[in-house]
Scaffold this motif. Sequence first.
Motif, PDB file in Angstrom:
ATOM      1  N   ALA A   1     -14.697 -45.746  79.368  1.00 43.65           N
ATOM      2  CA  ALA A   1     -14.554 -46.469  78.094  1.00 43.65           C
ATOM      3  C   ALA A   1     -15.820 -46.366  77.253  1.00 43.65           C
ATOM      4  CB  ALA A   1     -14.215 -47.936  78.376  1.00 43.65           C
ATOM      5  N   ALA A   2     -16.973 -46.344  77.905  1.00 44.34           N
ATOM      6  CA  ALA A   2     -18.250 -46.290  77.189  1.00 44.34           C
ATOM      7  C   ALA A   2     -18.711 -44.856  76.920  1.00 44.34           C
ATOM      8  CB  ALA A   2     -19.323 -47.021  77.990  1.00 44.34           C
ATOM      9  N   GLU A   3     -17.940 -43.885  77.408  1.00 45.93           N
ATOM     10  CA  GLU A   3     -18.308 -42.465  77.261  1.00 45.93           C
ATOM     11  C   GLU A   3     -19.750 -42.241  77.709  1.00 45.93           C
ATOM     12  OE1 GLU A   3     -17.478 -41.396  73.220  1.00 45.93           O
ATOM     13  OE2 GLU A   3     -15.309 -41.434  73.526  1.00 45.93           O
ATOM     14  N   VAL A   4     -20.041 -42.665  78.933  1.00 41.61           N
ATOM     15  CA  VAL A   4     -21.402 -42.633  79.459  1.00 41.61           C
ATOM     16  C   VAL A   4     -21.931 -41.207  79.575  1.00 41.61           C
ATOM     17  CG1 VAL A   4     -22.739 -43.000  81.573  1.00 41.61           C
ATOM     18  CG2 VAL A   4     -21.302 -44.821  80.677  1.00 41.61           C
ATOM     19  N   ALA A   5     -23.178 -41.037  79.153  1.00 41.88           N
ATOM     20  CA  ALA A   5     -23.884 -39.763  79.330  1.00 41.88           C
ATOM     21  C   ALA A   5     -24.648 -39.845  80.652  1.00 41.88           C
ATOM     22  CB  ALA A   5     -24.838 -39.521  78.169  1.00 41.88           C
ATOM     23  N   PHE A   6     -24.020 -39.364  81.722  1.00 40.98           N
ATOM     24  CA  PHE A   6     -24.633 -39.470  83.045  1.00 40.98           C
ATOM     25  C   PHE A   6     -25.906 -38.652  83.178  1.00 40.98           C
ATOM     26  CE2 PHE A   6     -20.134 -40.386  84.402  1.00 40.98           C
ATOM     27  CZ  PHE A   6     -20.383 -41.710  84.751  1.00 40.98           C
ATOM     28  N   THR A   7     -26.129 -37.739  82.252  1.00 39.48           N
ATOM     29  CA  THR A   7     -27.306 -36.881  82.344  1.00 39.48           C
ATOM     30  C   THR A   7     -28.574 -37.565  81.851  1.00 39.48           C
ATOM     31  OG1 THR A   7     -26.797 -35.976  80.158  1.00 39.48           O
ATOM     32  CG2 THR A   7     -25.932 -34.782  82.073  1.00 39.48           C
ATOM     33  N   ASP A   8     -28.444 -38.744  81.293  1.00 43.54           N
ATOM     34  CA  ASP A   8     -29.561 -39.441  80.662  1.00 43.54           C
ATOM     35  C   ASP A   8     -30.066 -40.566  81.567  1.00 43.54           C
ATOM     36  OD1 ASP A   8     -31.394 -40.668  79.020  1.00 43.54           O
ATOM     37  OD2 ASP A   8     -29.944 -41.286  77.501  1.00 43.54           O
ATOM     38  N   VAL A   9     -31.276 -40.409  82.122  1.00 44.67           N
ATOM     39  CA  VAL A   9     -31.815 -41.438  83.018  1.00 44.67           C
ATOM     40  C   VAL A   9     -32.304 -42.649  82.227  1.00 44.67           C
ATOM     41  CG1 VAL A   9     -32.465 -39.780  84.793  1.00 44.67           C
ATOM     42  CG2 VAL A   9     -34.150 -40.416  83.037  1.00 44.67           C
ATOM     43  N   HIS A  10     -32.309 -42.550  80.896  1.00 45.12           N
ATOM     44  CA  HIS A  10     -32.762 -43.653  80.057  1.00 45.12           C
ATOM     45  C   HIS A  10     -31.599 -44.354  79.338  1.00 45.12           C
ATOM     46  CE1 HIS A  10     -36.889 -42.351  80.669  1.00 45.12           C
ATOM     47  NE2 HIS A  10     -36.528 -41.127  80.360  1.00 45.12           N
ATOM     48  N   ARG A  11     -30.388 -44.039  79.717  1.00 46.94           N
ATOM     49  CA  ARG A  11     -29.236 -44.617  79.018  1.00 46.94           C
ATOM     50  C   ARG A  11     -29.179 -46.128  79.225  1.00 46.94           C
ATOM     51  NH1 ARG A  11     -25.236 -46.396  82.268  1.00 46.94           N
ATOM     52  NH2 ARG A  11     -25.187 -45.644  84.416  1.00 46.94           N
ATOM     53  N   GLU A  12     -28.450 -46.799  78.338  1.00 46.76           N
ATOM     54  CA  GLU A  12     -28.222 -48.240  78.476  1.00 46.76           C
ATOM     55  C   GLU A  12     -27.093 -48.491  79.459  1.00 46.76           C
ATOM     56  OE1 GLU A  12     -27.515 -49.951  74.680  1.00 46.76           O
ATOM     57  OE2 GLU A  12     -29.529 -49.494  73.914  1.00 46.76           O
ATOM     58  N   SER A  13     -27.087 -49.676  80.030  1.00 49.21           N
ATOM     59  CA  SER A  13     -26.027 -50.054  80.956  1.00 49.21           C
ATOM     60  C   SER A  13     -24.715 -50.253  80.206  1.00 49.21           C
ATOM     61  CB  SER A  13     -26.399 -51.356  81.680  1.00 49.21           C
ATOM     62  OG  SER A  13     -25.299 -51.852  82.414  1.00 49.21           O
ATOM     63  N   VAL A  14     -23.592 -50.051  80.912  1.00 50.89           N
ATOM     64  CA  VAL A  14     -22.281 -50.306  80.319  1.00 50.89           C
ATOM     65  C   VAL A  14     -21.909 -51.772  80.457  1.00 50.89           C
ATOM     66  CG1 VAL A  14     -21.480 -47.964  80.769  1.00 50.89           C
ATOM     67  CG2 VAL A  14     -21.017 -49.758  82.458  1.00 50.89           C
ATOM     68  N   LEU A  15     -22.727 -52.575  81.123  1.00 52.58           N
ATOM     69  CA  LEU A  15     -22.390 -53.986  81.379  1.00 52.58           C
ATOM     70  C   LEU A  15     -23.363 -54.916  80.659  1.00 52.58           C
ATOM     71  CD1 LEU A  15     -21.743 -53.543  85.176  1.00 52.58           C
ATOM     72  CD2 LEU A  15     -20.000 -53.821  83.396  1.00 52.58           C
TER      73      LEU A  15
END
Length: 202
Positions: free
Chosen positions: A188-202
């Motif tokens: 649902a959040a279209e997470v970019a798993f390649t990014d170690v600096h991404r924001e949490s989906v929760l």
Amino acid sequence: MSAQPPPPTDAEVRMARFAAEQLAPDGRTEVQEFLNRDETLSLDVMTCPQAPSAGSTSVTTLSLHRYPNLVGTTDVRVELVTVLEDVEERLVTGLLVASAFAAVGEPWPLSPGTVFPGIVADLLGGSAPHLLLTGAGTFPRLSRYRLEADELQGGTDVHWLHGVPVHEVERVFLREHGLDALEDRFVAAEVAFTDVHRESVL
């Protein structure tokens, strides 16, 4: 110290070529052998720089399947793969090697939903400190590979697990609600798993 590991079989070489086609069909690859600290375990690892796109690095183990992986009462042979952006190649490779050796040395059962706590923060920094293993959805042809009969007495299925960085709150959510529910949040959040600096989906 253990004996020198046997060289790759012809079937393992074919498997490595197949993995390279999935990770970096148009790119270069480098295969290295790693030893654990006391040199009792060895691991072959393929690093694919600038793959699948510029700025990213793809890494997969190639000989983890040689070690038993008991999930419950079933021995499921696996390899690990990860893809990260804007991280030094040697660090992406080091992350996967450290995870694999931790699993073999414990021994630590590897299956979708397994989490290596704190290993991303220890080796790479970033805001997502843990490494979660999921199915090989990013590389669907790696979900199951039939390794032929010249290895493991008659052939066996090898499954790739994709290591992705996750936040502590996501790990807690996984423990409370299960992997399917967490993956639904990721989709649902279209997470970019390649990014170690991404924001949490929760």
